[in-house]
Design a protein around this motif. Structure first.
Motif, PDB file in Angstrom:
ATOM      1  N   ASP A  97      43.231 132.294  27.191  1.00 55.00           N
ATOM      2  CA  ASP A  97      42.363 131.116  27.233  1.00 55.00           C
ATOM      3  C   ASP A  97      43.108 129.972  26.539  1.00 55.00           C
ATOM      4  O   ASP A  97      43.062 129.829  25.319  1.00 55.00           O
ATOM      5  N   LEU A  98      43.798 129.170  27.343  1.00 60.03           N
ATOM      6  CA  LEU A  98      44.636 128.117  26.770  1.00 60.03           C
ATOM      7  C   LEU A  98      43.822 127.064  26.027  1.00 60.03           C
ATOM      8  O   LEU A  98      44.336 126.402  25.124  1.00 60.03           O
ATOM      9  N   SER A  99      42.547 126.921  26.378  1.00 62.26           N
ATOM     10  CA  SER A  99      41.715 125.950  25.665  1.00 62.26           C
ATOM     11  C   SER A  99      41.487 126.353  24.218  1.00 62.26           C
ATOM     12  O   SER A  99      41.085 125.528  23.393  1.00 62.26           O
ATOM     13  N   ASN A 100      41.746 127.626  23.891  1.00 62.40           N
ATOM     14  CA  ASN A 100      41.615 128.120  22.523  1.00 62.40           C
ATOM     15  C   ASN A 100      42.948 128.167  21.792  1.00 62.40           C
ATOM     16  O   ASN A 100      43.019 128.691  20.678  1.00 62.40           O
ATOM     17  N   LEU A 101      44.000 127.625  22.403  1.00 62.42           N
ATOM     18  CA  LEU A 101      45.332 127.702  21.803  1.00 62.42           C
ATOM     19  C   LEU A 101      45.732 126.330  21.274  1.00 62.42           C
ATOM     20  O   LEU A 101      45.638 125.315  21.980  1.00 62.42           O
ATOM     21  N   HIS A 102      46.187 126.303  20.020  1.00 58.88           N
ATOM     22  CA  HIS A 102      46.586 125.067  19.349  1.00 58.88           C
ATOM     23  C   HIS A 102      48.064 125.192  18.983  1.00 58.88           C
ATOM     24  O   HIS A 102      48.450 126.114  18.256  1.00 58.88           O
ATOM     25  N   VAL A 103      48.886 124.287  19.477  1.00 60.96           N
ATOM     26  CA  VAL A 103      50.331 124.359  19.323  1.00 60.96           C
ATOM     27  C   VAL A 103      50.772 123.266  18.351  1.00 60.96           C
ATOM     28  O   VAL A 103      50.583 122.070  18.613  1.00 60.96           O
ATOM     29  N   TYR A 154      49.587 119.817  19.852  1.00 59.19           N
ATOM     30  CA  TYR A 154      49.256 119.787  21.275  1.00 59.19           C
ATOM     31  C   TYR A 154      48.058 120.686  21.561  1.00 59.19           C
ATOM     32  O   TYR A 154      47.937 121.780  20.998  1.00 59.19           O
ATOM     33  N   ARG A 155      47.197 120.210  22.475  1.00 57.47           N
ATOM     34  CA  ARG A 155      46.068 121.009  22.960  1.00 57.47           C
ATOM     35  C   ARG A 155      46.046 120.983  24.485  1.00 57.47           C
ATOM     36  O   ARG A 155      46.487 120.024  25.111  1.00 57.47           O
ATOM     37  N   TRP A 156      45.500 122.053  25.055  1.00 64.49           N
ATOM     38  CA  TRP A 156      45.349 122.148  26.505  1.00 64.49           C
ATOM     39  C   TRP A 156      44.068 121.422  26.915  1.00 64.49           C
ATOM     40  O   TRP A 156      42.966 121.812  26.547  1.00 64.49           O
TER      41      TRP A 156
END
Length: 275
Positions: free
Chosen positions: A80-86, A95-97
């Motif tokens: 779930d890329l919306s839950n991934l914080h880079v 960066y956020r999706w």
């Protein structure tokens, strides 16, 4: 900054507080993956499972391109890329999706003048201290926009060579002190096994976690941070000083086993061994 509590990943003392965590943050090199190498499948499936469960942050001294090659390129559709914080470059960018793409939320970019000054000081001081590599693996200096990084053996040195170069951090501390004397308005800190990083003042992993906590409406005490360099002076230690639940690993193999504790602790399903 104050001293902080750091737990070994397999201690039990952190688990009561950890069960109430609202975000899991990871260092990258030698925590999620071997230096400069992609995550292995056993790690990938566990990170995917965590993103299905709650927000997950990658906070690394490496540049965005390394996060892409080591993490993002190997994640499958389950993530779930919306839950991934880079948060690369020591958390000096984020960066956020959003809407099907990675969007820059902030970047504390160094000015051209500061980048030039950092490169000059790192080069000059490394030569004076006998740390400039004559036959490096890759470039010794990398300009990451928001961070300048010196790697004493080159960016692409084998991990075994990196670990041998400065096991007690004595060399890096000498170089940090010398460069900090030249660049008083910038942040100079030891990075990985062989690296020294220069960034805008007050940007480190404590800064990154505080920024992220504020944006998500949580406290830093609601964050579990996992890293391999958690002793005072290590580049992961500021995360512990920020108040996160700090867990130390010795490498990706520990992190895989830690994820197998975290998933059921946080209400998720264990990863199947054939996954």
């Amino acid at each position: 900054m104050p001293t902080a509590t750091v737990h070994a990943w397999n201690d039990t003392g952190w688990r009561h507080d950890g069960a109430h965590a609202r975000l899991i943050a990871f260092d990258l090199d030698n925590t999620l993956a071997v230096s400069k190498q992609p995550m292995k499948p056993d790690m990938t499936v566990r990170i995917e499972a965590l993103t299905e469960l709650m927000p997950v942050a990658i906070v690394t001294g490496g540049g965005r391109e390394l996060v892409i090659s080591q993490v993002l390129d190997v994640l499958g559709p389950r993530a779930d890329l919306s839950n991934l914080h880079v948060m690369p470059a020591g958390g000096s960018s984020y960066y956020r999706w959003r809407e099907g793409a990675w969007r820059l939320e902030y970047e504390r970019t160094l000015s051209a003048r500061d980048r030039d000054a950092a490169i000059l000081s790192l080069t000059r001081r490394a030569r004076e201290l006998g740390m400039w590599p004559e036959h490096p693996w890759g470039e010794p200096i990398e300009d990451r926009g928001s961070q300048i990084t010196f790697s004493a053996l080159g960016q692409l040195a084998p991990i075994e060579e990196k670990r041998r170069w400065d096991p007690d951090d004595t060399k890096k501390r000498r170089l940090v002190a010398a460069v900090a004397g030249d660049l008083g308005h910038l942040r100079v800190r030891a990075g990985g096994y062989t690296s020294v990083d220069v960034s805008a003042g007050n940007t480190d992993k404590a800064f990154a976690l505080r920024e992220l906590a504020g944006r998500l409406g949580i406290g830093t005490g609601d964050i579990i941070f996992v890293g391999d360099r958690m002793t005072p002076g290590g580049n992961d230690y500021p995360a512990a000083q920020a108040g996160a639940i700090a867990l130390q690993v010795t490498g990706p193999q520990d992190t895989v086993r830690l994820c197998d504790i975290l998933l059921p602790l946080l209400g998720g399903e264990p990863v199947r061994q054939d996954g």
